[in-house]
Enzyme design. Structure first.
Site, PDB file in Angstrom:
ATOM      1  N   SER A  44      30.716 -33.234  -2.949  1.00 45.14           N
ATOM      2  CA  SER A  44      30.673 -32.418  -1.741  1.00 45.14           C
ATOM      3  C   SER A  44      30.456 -33.285  -0.509  1.00 45.14           C
ATOM      4  CB  SER A  44      29.540 -31.397  -1.847  1.00 45.14           C
ATOM      5  OG  SER A  44      28.320 -32.062  -2.066  1.00 45.14           O
ATOM      6  N   ASN A  82      29.974 -25.463   2.648  1.00 41.73           N
ATOM      7  CA  ASN A  82      28.690 -26.077   2.994  1.00 41.73           C
ATOM      8  C   ASN A  82      28.437 -26.059   4.494  1.00 41.73           C
ATOM      9  OD1 ASN A  82      27.759 -26.539   0.452  1.00 41.73           O
ATOM     10  ND2 ASN A  82      28.444 -28.655   0.342  1.00 41.73           N
ATOM     11  N   GLU A  86      36.707 -25.603  -3.724  1.00 45.21           N
ATOM     12  CA  GLU A  86      37.387 -26.179  -2.560  1.00 45.21           C
ATOM     13  C   GLU A  86      38.291 -27.322  -3.018  1.00 45.21           C
ATOM     14  OE1 GLU A  86      34.352 -25.411   1.126  1.00 45.21           O
ATOM     15  OE2 GLU A  86      33.810 -27.007  -0.268  1.00 45.21           O
ATOM     16  N   HIS A 132      36.056 -29.266  -5.557  1.00 42.22           N
ATOM     17  CA  HIS A 132      34.615 -29.084  -5.355  1.00 42.22           C
ATOM     18  C   HIS A 132      34.140 -27.708  -5.824  1.00 42.22           C
ATOM     19  CE1 HIS A 132      31.102 -28.331  -2.437  1.00 42.22           C
ATOM     20  NE2 HIS A 132      30.663 -28.953  -3.500  1.00 42.22           N
TER      21      HIS A 132
HETATM   22  N1  CAA Z   1      24.107 -21.068 -15.122  1.00 40.83           N
HETATM   23  C1  CAA Z   1      24.993 -20.246 -15.709  1.00 40.83           C
HETATM   24  N2  CAA Z   1      25.013 -18.925 -15.509  1.00 40.83           N
HETATM   25  C2  CAA Z   1      24.075 -18.412 -14.680  1.00 40.83           C
HETATM   26  C3  CAA Z   1      23.120 -19.218 -14.028  1.00 40.83           C
HETATM   27  C4  CAA Z   1      23.157 -20.606 -14.287  1.00 40.83           C
HETATM   28  N3  CAA Z   1      22.326 -21.464 -13.717  1.00 40.83           N
HETATM   29  N4  CAA Z   1      22.338 -18.423 -13.255  1.00 40.83           N
HETATM   30  C5  CAA Z   1      22.773 -17.174 -13.420  1.00 40.83           C
HETATM   31  N5  CAA Z   1      23.821 -17.161 -14.269  1.00 40.83           N
HETATM   32  C6  CAA Z   1      24.578 -15.995 -14.690  1.00 40.83           C
HETATM   33  C7  CAA Z   1      23.740 -15.068 -15.527  1.00 40.83           C
HETATM   34  O1  CAA Z   1      23.834 -15.414 -16.898  1.00 40.83           O
HETATM   35  C8  CAA Z   1      24.386 -13.722 -15.245  1.00 40.83           C
HETATM   36  O2  CAA Z   1      25.552 -13.571 -16.015  1.00 40.83           O
HETATM   37  P1  CAA Z   1      25.951 -12.113 -16.581  1.00 40.83           P
HETATM   38  O3  CAA Z   1      25.908 -11.183 -15.415  1.00 40.83           O
HETATM   39  O4  CAA Z   1      27.327 -12.279 -17.120  1.00 40.83           O
HETATM   40  O5  CAA Z   1      24.937 -11.813 -17.602  1.00 40.83           O
HETATM   41  C9  CAA Z   1      24.819 -13.839 -13.771  1.00 40.83           C
HETATM   42  O6  CAA Z   1      24.917 -15.244 -13.503  1.00 40.83           O
HETATM   43  C10 CAA Z   1      23.843 -13.217 -12.833  1.00 40.83           C
HETATM   44  O7  CAA Z   1      22.571 -13.791 -13.072  1.00 40.83           O
HETATM   45  P2  CAA Z   1      21.187 -13.065 -12.849  1.00 40.83           P
HETATM   46  O8  CAA Z   1      21.375 -11.571 -13.040  1.00 40.83           O
HETATM   47  O9  CAA Z   1      20.148 -13.746 -13.656  1.00 40.83           O
HETATM   48  O10 CAA Z   1      20.762 -13.392 -11.372  1.00 40.83           O
HETATM   49  P3  CAA Z   1      21.471 -13.110 -10.006  1.00 40.83           P
HETATM   50  O11 CAA Z   1      22.220 -11.831 -10.003  1.00 40.83           O
HETATM   51  O12 CAA Z   1      20.403 -13.394  -9.000  1.00 40.83           O
HETATM   52  O13 CAA Z   1      22.569 -14.273  -9.893  1.00 40.83           O
HETATM   53  C11 CAA Z   1      23.214 -16.343  -8.971  1.00 40.83           C
HETATM   54  C12 CAA Z   1      22.218 -15.620  -9.887  1.00 40.83           C
HETATM   55  C13 CAA Z   1      24.618 -16.234  -9.530  1.00 40.83           C
HETATM   56  C14 CAA Z   1      22.792 -17.811  -8.938  1.00 40.83           C
HETATM   57  C15 CAA Z   1      23.174 -15.657  -7.560  1.00 40.83           C
HETATM   58  O14 CAA Z   1      21.851 -15.584  -7.118  1.00 40.83           O
HETATM   59  C16 CAA Z   1      23.997 -16.367  -6.508  1.00 40.83           C
HETATM   60  O15 CAA Z   1      25.197 -16.173  -6.402  1.00 40.83           O
HETATM   61  N6  CAA Z   1      23.322 -17.186  -5.691  1.00 40.83           N
HETATM   62  C17 CAA Z   1      23.963 -17.970  -4.632  1.00 40.83           C
HETATM   63  C18 CAA Z   1      24.420 -19.273  -5.221  1.00 40.83           C
HETATM   64  C19 CAA Z   1      25.124 -20.107  -4.203  1.00 40.83           C
HETATM   65  O16 CAA Z   1      25.218 -19.808  -3.020  1.00 40.83           O
HETATM   66  N7  CAA Z   1      25.659 -21.241  -4.678  1.00 40.83           N
HETATM   67  C20 CAA Z   1      26.320 -22.179  -3.827  1.00 40.83           C
HETATM   68  C21 CAA Z   1      25.434 -23.345  -3.706  1.00 40.83           C
HETATM   69  S1  CAA Z   1      26.121 -24.569  -2.628  1.00 40.83           S
HETATM   70  C22 CAA Z   1      26.836 -25.651  -3.663  1.00 40.83           C
HETATM   71  O17 CAA Z   1      26.771 -25.602  -4.828  1.00 40.83           O
HETATM   72  C23 CAA Z   1      27.656 -26.666  -2.985  1.00 40.83           C
HETATM   73  C24 CAA Z   1      27.156 -28.003  -2.781  1.00 40.83           C
HETATM   74  O18 CAA Z   1      27.964 -28.848  -2.465  1.00 40.83           O
HETATM   75  C25 CAA Z   1      25.735 -28.357  -2.834  1.00 40.83           C
END
Ligand code: CAA
Length: 285
Positions: free
Chosen positions: A120, A192, A153, A141
């Site tokens: 990223s 990002n 991305e 990405h």
């Molecule tokens: N690994 C794999 N699967 C996961 C997981 C993980 N770490 N965390 C959650 N899940 C799965 C769960 O198993 C669940 O699947 P099912 O619905 O099929 O059973 C689903 O995701 C939803 O999980 P939860 O119900 O436990 O929790 P939630 O509804 O709060 O979802 C989340 C968790 C998907 C992380 C959600 O909170 C979310 O979308 N958060 C925002 C994440 C985000 O913005 N990410 C971008 C980060 S920036 C980046 O990555 C870029 C960079 O360059 C740094």
């Protein structure tokens, strides 16, 4: 180009999930790490994830078995690279490490193979010239957690061919992802930069004593419908990653507004990286 075999280099939080997503989508996939212990830990983690999918009724047992059959964890780069059609590099975010990996991959993979980086912070033009095939190099990405987040991305460098972009986009779609195409390299890419704008405002509000971390997160979730508040998200992504992304942006632009916020620098220096260290903005058991 028809992609059947994918090699993921690096078995950390991103690499293991990218590999698993590829295997579930039907690609024959190898996840390679320099450390046998790291590869074994990634394998155990993904086995637990797969079993969890079956237990939750999200994946049929036979499909899980097929996906597992298609996925290997290894330390042998030469063997894993020999038949790869697409490599997704998800190793540590250090330019010297990535450049030597790309030079090695250039020597070890078939001439047809596309070499993508999940970075990223490092645009693919910084590694493309370590290879003899810059037209087959781009950023691919993924977002954390890569098994869940749908956006990917795809960032072209000045040499990337249309065929490379189309092939990588087709692979992303086959993995159930939504490609986001960037016509040029820009620090932070698109997502990002959006996330950074929200995070900076959250940090400014907190630093000014307007509201607590918890209440700012509640506003993001319950007023704007974000799945996580900006502070929770920093803890998920890692405050080390957040810090290093901004340092890398500053080093590329020289613009002081790209420097990490002093609160992020303080967390970084205290070793409070978020979930991975048990403490960030929140404390984890
Ligand atoms: N690994 C794999 N699967 C996961 C997981 C993980 N770490 N965390 C959650 N899940 C799965 C769960 O198993 C669940 O699947 P099912 O619905 O099929 O059973 C689903 O995701 C939803 O999980 P939860 O119900 O436990 O929790 P939630 O509804 O709060 O979802 C989340 C968790 C998907 C992380 C959600 O909170 C979310 O979308 N958060 C925002 C994440 C985000 O913005 N990410 C971008 C980060 S920036 C980046 O990555 C870029 C960079 O360059 C740094």
């Amino acid at each position: 180009m028809d992609v059947q075999r994918i090699l993921v280099v690096g078995s950390g939080a991103m690499g293991r999930q990218i590999g698993m997503a590829a295997a579930v989508a039907g690609f024959t996939t190898a996840v390679r790490d320099v450390s046998a212990d790291a590869a074994a830990a990634a394998e155990a983690d993904m086995r637990r994830w797969l079993d969890g999918r079956v237990a939750k009724g999200r994946l049929a047992e036979a499909d899980a078995a097929d996906a597992w059959e298609r996925l290997t964890f290894t330390t042998d780069l030469a063997a894993a690279a020999a038949e790869a059609d697409l490599v997704i590099e998800a190793a540590t975010e250090r330019l010297d490490v990535k450049r030597s990996i790309f030079a090695e991959l250039d020597a070890l993979t078939p001439a047809r193979a596309i070499l993508a980086t999940n970075s990223s912070t490092l645009a693919s033009s910084t590694v493309a010239d370590a290879t003899g095939r810059p037209e087959k190099v781009c950023n691919m990405h993924f977002f954390n957690p890569a098994l869940v987040m749908k956006a990917v991305e795809i960032v072209r460098n000045p040499h990337t061919s249309d065929e490379t972009v189309e092939t990588v986009a087709a692979v992303a779609r086959a993995m159930g992802k939504s490609p986001v195409l960037l016509a040029k390299e820009i620090p932070g890419f698109v997502a990002n930069r959006l996330m950074g704008a929200v995070r900076d405002e959250a940090l400014a509000l907190y630093a000014a004593g307007v509201a607590s971390v918890e209440d700012i997160d509640t506003a993001a979730k319950d007023a704007l419908g974000y799945p996580m508040g900006p502070f929770e998200l920093m803890d998920l992504v890692g405050l080390d990653v957040t810090y290093l992304i901004r340092r890398a942006a500053y080093e590329q632009t020289g613009d002081e507004k790209d420097l990490p916020h002093p609160l992020i620098t303080a967390k970084y220096e205290a070793g409070e990286f978020g979930r991975k260290t048990g403490k960030g903005w929140y404390t984890y058991e």
